[in-house]
Scaffold this active site. Structure first.
Site, PDB file in Angstrom:
ATOM      1  N   GLU A 199      14.005  -9.079 -44.820  1.00  0.00           N
ATOM      2  CA  GLU A 199      12.350  -8.753 -44.214  1.00  0.00           C
ATOM      3  C   GLU A 199      11.234  -9.282 -44.917  1.00  0.00           C
ATOM      4  O   GLU A 199      10.422  -9.664 -44.246  1.00  0.00           O
ATOM      5  CB  GLU A 199      12.213  -7.148 -44.539  1.00  0.00           C
ATOM      6  N   ASP A 211      22.311  -8.575 -55.806  1.00  0.00           N
ATOM      7  CA  ASP A 211      21.001  -8.521 -54.862  1.00  0.00           C
ATOM      8  C   ASP A 211      20.584  -7.084 -54.815  1.00  0.00           C
ATOM      9  O   ASP A 211      19.576  -6.865 -54.738  1.00  0.00           O
ATOM     10  CB  ASP A 211      21.607  -8.699 -53.533  1.00  0.00           C
ATOM     11  N   HIS A 215      14.163 -11.452 -49.432  1.00  0.00           N
ATOM     12  CA  HIS A 215      15.168 -10.815 -48.620  1.00  0.00           C
ATOM     13  C   HIS A 215      14.999 -10.953 -47.036  1.00  0.00           C
ATOM     14  O   HIS A 215      13.692 -11.643 -46.983  1.00  0.00           O
ATOM     15  CB  HIS A 215      15.021  -9.157 -48.899  1.00  0.00           C
ATOM     16  N   CYS A 236      11.758  -3.730 -49.493  1.00  0.00           N
ATOM     17  CA  CYS A 236      11.558  -4.094 -48.203  1.00  0.00           C
ATOM     18  C   CYS A 236      11.137  -2.838 -47.245  1.00  0.00           C
ATOM     19  O   CYS A 236       9.925  -3.032 -46.601  1.00  0.00           O
ATOM     20  CB  CYS A 236      12.684  -4.632 -47.514  1.00  0.00           C
ATOM     21  N   CYS A 289      16.437  -2.215 -48.341  1.00  0.00           N
ATOM     22  CA  CYS A 289      16.095  -1.747 -49.612  1.00  0.00           C
ATOM     23  C   CYS A 289      14.613  -1.008 -49.896  1.00  0.00           C
ATOM     24  O   CYS A 289      13.874  -1.132 -49.105  1.00  0.00           O
ATOM     25  CB  CYS A 289      16.529  -2.725 -50.601  1.00  0.00           C
ATOM     26  N   ASN A 324      17.763 -13.371 -45.683  1.00  0.00           N
ATOM     27  CA  ASN A 324      17.891 -13.404 -47.322  1.00  0.00           C
ATOM     28  C   ASN A 324      18.300 -14.661 -47.724  1.00  0.00           C
ATOM     29  O   ASN A 324      19.077 -15.500 -47.541  1.00  0.00           O
ATOM     30  CB  ASN A 324      18.892 -12.216 -47.539  1.00  0.00           C
ATOM     31  N   SER A 379      19.857  -1.686 -43.197  1.00  0.00           N
ATOM     32  CA  SER A 379      19.015  -0.854 -43.712  1.00  0.00           C
ATOM     33  C   SER A 379      18.107  -1.190 -44.920  1.00  0.00           C
ATOM     34  O   SER A 379      18.813  -1.804 -45.813  1.00  0.00           O
ATOM     35  CB  SER A 379      19.705   0.436 -43.917  1.00  0.00           C
TER      36      SER A 379
END
Length: 151
Positions: free
Chosen positions: A56, A144, A54, A84, A81, A43, A79
């Site tokens: 990912e 975020d 982010h 993503c 968002c 991120n 985990s």
């Protein structure tokens, strides 16, 4: 998780830790194909002033264009968002290994509903780093996730 999976999650964690040390949100990711890391990301929304970088999405960007993502596993410390998770589904990544979902529940049900195999590691190091980040930077964390813990 087997030893190889643990090794890849540790590499995602190393990305998260690097981001944390840079003053950014402590989320990291790696993409693995045929037993080798093909991309890394973290991120960088704080570092680069870009709300969509982010862990990912940075990892996907660093991988470049790939014709077929179905044989790629994505390892992420937190985990995903909805943004993503949507990218994971959009690109056809079939398997995601997630460090933890305690600090942020993310969208595991969405991933599963779209045929993604989700492996939740419940990793103590991932939980501790994100918890520390949230405690030290609640304002950045709130920004975020757009002020919505369920996103």
């Amino acid at each position: 998780m087997n030893k190889a999976e643990q090794k890849f999650l540790r590499q995602a964690y190393a990305e998260a830790l690097a981001g944390y040390r840079e003053g950014g949100v402590a989320v990291g990711a790696v993409m693995v194909q045929d037993g080798a890391v093909i991309a890394r990301g973290r991120n960088k929304r704080v570092q680069e002033g870009d709300p969509i970088i982010h862990g990912e999405t940075d990892c996907l960007r660093n991988a470049g264009i790939i014709a077929d993502y179905s044989g790629i596993d994505l390892y992420t410390t937190l985990s995903p968002c909805m943004m993503c998770a949507g990218a994971i589904v959009h690109f056809g990544i079939n398997r995601v290994v997630i460090g933890e979902d305690q600090n942020f529940p993310g969208n595991l049900a969405f991933l599963r509903e779209h045929g993604v195999q989700v492996v939740l590691a419940d990793d103590e190091k991932c939980k501790a780093l994100m918890s520390k980040f949230i405690e030290q930077h609640p304002d950045i964390w709130f920004e975020d996730i757009a002020g919505n813990a369920a996103v």
